[in-house]
Design a protein around this motif. Sequence first.
Motif, short mmCIF file in Angstrom:
data_model
loop_
_atom_site.label_atom_id
_atom_site.label_comp_id
_atom_site.label_asym_id
_atom_site.label_seq_id
_atom_site.Cartn_x
_atom_site.Cartn_y
_atom_site.Cartn_z
N ALA A 84 -4.22 0.39 4.89
CA ALA A 84 -4.95 0.66 3.53
C ALA A 84 -4.43 -0.26 2.56
CB ALA A 84 -3.54 2.50 2.84
N LYS A 85 -2.93 -0.65 2.57
CA LYS A 85 -2.98 -1.48 2.01
C LYS A 85 -3.41 -3.88 2.16
CE LYS A 85 1.70 -1.45 0.10
NZ LYS A 85 3.11 -2.03 0.45
N THR A 86 -4.32 -3.47 3.12
CA THR A 86 -4.79 -4.49 3.88
C THR A 86 -6.70 -4.35 2.97
OG1 THR A 86 -5.79 -3.78 5.17
CG2 THR A 86 -3.50 -4.63 5.87
N LEU A 87 -7.08 -3.14 2.66
CA LEU A 87 -7.99 -3.06 1.90
C LEU A 87 -8.66 -3.50 0.61
CD1 LEU A 87 -8.50 0.73 2.30
CD2 LEU A 87 -9.33 -1.00 3.93
N HIS A 88 -10.22 -4.27 0.47
CA HIS A 88 -10.37 -4.63 0.04
C HIS A 88 -12.07 -4.15 -0.96
CE1 HIS A 88 -8.07 -8.67 1.86
NE2 HIS A 88 -7.93 -8.90 0.37
#
Length: 451
Positions: A84-88
Motif C-alpha cells: 500500500a505504501k508504494t501506491l500512486h
Amino acid sequence: MQAWRNYYQIYFNIKQEYKRIKNMKKYYIKNAVKNIGQLVTLKGWVHEIRETSNFLFIILRDSTGKIQLTLKKSESTSNLVDIAKTLHHEDVIEVEGVISKSNIARLGIEMIPYKLNIINRAKHPLMLDVTGKINAELSTILDARFLSLRRDDYYSIFKIQSELVKIIRDYLYQQGFTEIFSPKIIKFATEGGAELFKVQYFDTEAYLAQSPQLYKEMCAGVFEKVFEIGQYYRAEKSHTPYHLSEFLSFDVECAFYTYNDVMDFLESLLKDVISNLYSVSNEYFNKLGVDKINLDYKFERIKYDEIILMLNNYGLKWGDDLTSQYLKIVEEKIGKKFFFIIDWPTQLKPFYTYEHENNNQITKSFDLNYGSLEIASGGERIYKSEDLINKLKKIGLKLENFSIFIKALESGSPPHAGFGLGLSRLLMILTGRKNIKEVVLFPRDVERLIP
RNA sequence: GCCCUGGUAGUUUAGCCCGGUUAGAAUGUGAGGCUGUCACCCUUGCGACCCGGGUUCAAAUCCCGGCCAGGGCGCCA
C-alpha cells in the motif's frame, strides 16, 4: 521424484490462484457500499492517498463511485502495508476486504482491506491532476482527455451526454420514428456555402458530409418520421467557442409536417427530454453544480422582421444575417431562454427551403436559439421537383449534381419538414460550459487533430 | 484570415512594466516524521523560463519573426 512433486505443487498453486481470481466477484463501488459486513473484491484506480503514523487511507475510484480503504498499520499484515505504501495516483489495483460502517470516514462507509494487488502502475508524473485540486487549462485538459475524464466534472458531462442521447432515442422510438444512418462520404459538395473536406475515394474525389439533409428527406418519403444522430464535417477555419470541424448533430425529418408542426414537436421534445434528463442524471448535475434551466414557458416565435425592427438602432438592415454580436443584443432584450426566429429571408436559407406562397422573399424556416446561441435550424422543404429545379437554376447550382434527389422528388415525394440540432451546443447549455470543446470528447478544430 | 491577451518544473501560478536574484510559491514526486486522515500536517531532496533571430558587457525580462493557447471578429446547409 522430489522435483516432480515440486512442479506439481507449483502447478497446483497456480491453478488454485487462477480459480480464485476467476471466481472472485468484482463489485462496483456503488453496489459494494450497500453490502455492509460483506467480504468483497473491488477493482479500480487509486484516486488519493493519505498517510498518518498509524493509518493509511486510500481513496479507490471506479466508474461508479469512490470509497475509502482504511488500513490500520498495527492490525494489517506488514506485506499489505508495504504494498500500500508504494501506491500512486491512478495505479490500477484489486482489493479484497470487508465493507464497514464508519462514524469517522466522511462517506460513512469504508473498506477494511486484507489483500491488495497492483494490476498496473501509473507512470508519474501524470499529465494533469485528476483530483481537481490544481486546475488545468482547456488545452491541457484536451491533450490529456483520458485523464481529465476521470475528474468528477468532465466525467459528469459525458455521463449526461450519454443519458441525453438515450432519452432522445427512447422518446423518438416511442413516437414512431425510424432511426437512419446516412453516408458520411458523399460525391457532390452540393449545398453551397460551407467548405467541405475533400477525401480521396479510390480513383475519385469525394467529400465529407456536412449534414444528412437530402438523405433524411429521401427517407422521410418512405418512413415518414426519421431521425439521425451523427457526426458531420465542415472545413471552415472558424475560431469560435461554438464551432468545430467535426460536430455532433441531431436531425429530424417528418413527412406531412409543416414548419409549425416541427416547431411544436421540437419544443415539446426539448421540454420532455430535458426534464427527464434532470431526474435521471440528477447526481451528475449536482456534481457539476450547475443550475437547472427553466423550461416552464412557451417558446416565443419571433419573425425575422421583428428582430430587424428590434435592432434598427444597430445598423442592421433587412436581409442581413443575424451574427452573434446582434444575437447578443437580442439576448439582452429577451433574456437567456429558448425562442424561435422564423420566416427568414430566402437568400439566408438553403436552397431546399420552401418560400411562402404569397411572398417569395421569405421562407418557411426557423432557427431555435437559447439566448444568443443558435442550437437548431429547420423548416419546410421543397418537395415538388419543378420548384426545386427553378430554385437551383435561380441560384446557379448544377442540376446534374442533384439528379438523384430530383428523381426522388418526382417519385411521389410528400410535403415534409424537419430540423437539425447541434447536440453539443445543447449539452453546453445544459452543463453551463462556455466552450464547445469542453463537451466534446475528442474535439476537432483547425489546429487540433490529436488525440 | 484579422484584432486583443498570453506561453516560466508534470500541472497551476509569481517575477517581466523598470535587464544583473541561488527564478519564488502551490500541487506533484523521492526520503523521513506525525492523534482516524479526508485540500491532513511537519522536515527535507528533485523538477521550469515555447522556438528562432536581434539589441546589450549581460535577456525569463526589451525588440522582430514563428509556433501554440484563450477571447473577440470574419467564415459558417
